[in-house]
Motif scaffolding. Structure first.
Motif: not given
Length: 132
Positions: A110-120
């Motif tokens: 989602p754009d609202v997260l604004s991160e380039k990537s997500v670490t799970v």
């Protein structure tokens, strides 16, 4: 005496209604989740559902847990993955990695997260009833 009883009952109902309102109204300082937190939770839920559909561990006699760390780019592509904590069973570890690979690509972040990537940081639990 009848009037006094009715008055007491009426006052009791009013008092109970006041108590209910006092305890059901959240104070203005109560912690609120912002849009970013909500979007993050919803996104991880989607990722989790997608992975669960692909999780087919081999049969085993004991319960195991695998912890996998993986990274998803802004477009939902799987960038990297690694076993953070092995189950001690190579086949179960491989099944966890395979589930993540098969589940990819994931939904767009989602754009609202604004991160380039997500670490799970993801746990796979393989539970056998009656086993620890």
């Amino acid at each position: 005496m009848g009037k006094n009883n009715n008055l007491l009952i009426s006052l009791g109902v009013i008092f109970l209604a006041f108590l209910f309102l006092a305890f059901s109204v959240k104070p203005s300082y109560a912690k609120k989740e912002d849009a970013k937190t909500i979007a993050g939770k919803e996104y991880i839920s989607l990722v989790q559902k997608q992975i669960k559909k692909q999780w087919h561990p081999p049969k085993n006699k004991t319960s195991n847990k695998v912890k996998v760390l993986f990274v998803i780019d802004k477009n939902g592509n799987l960038i990297s993955h690694e076993i953070k904590k092995s189950s001690g069973n190579e086949k179960i570890d491989e099944a966890a990695i395979e589930a993540i690979k098969k589940a990819a690509p994931f939904p767009k972040v989602p754009d609202v997260l604004s991160e380039k990537s997500v670490t799970v940081d993801f746990d796979f639990d393989y539970k056998i009833l009656g086993s620890k």
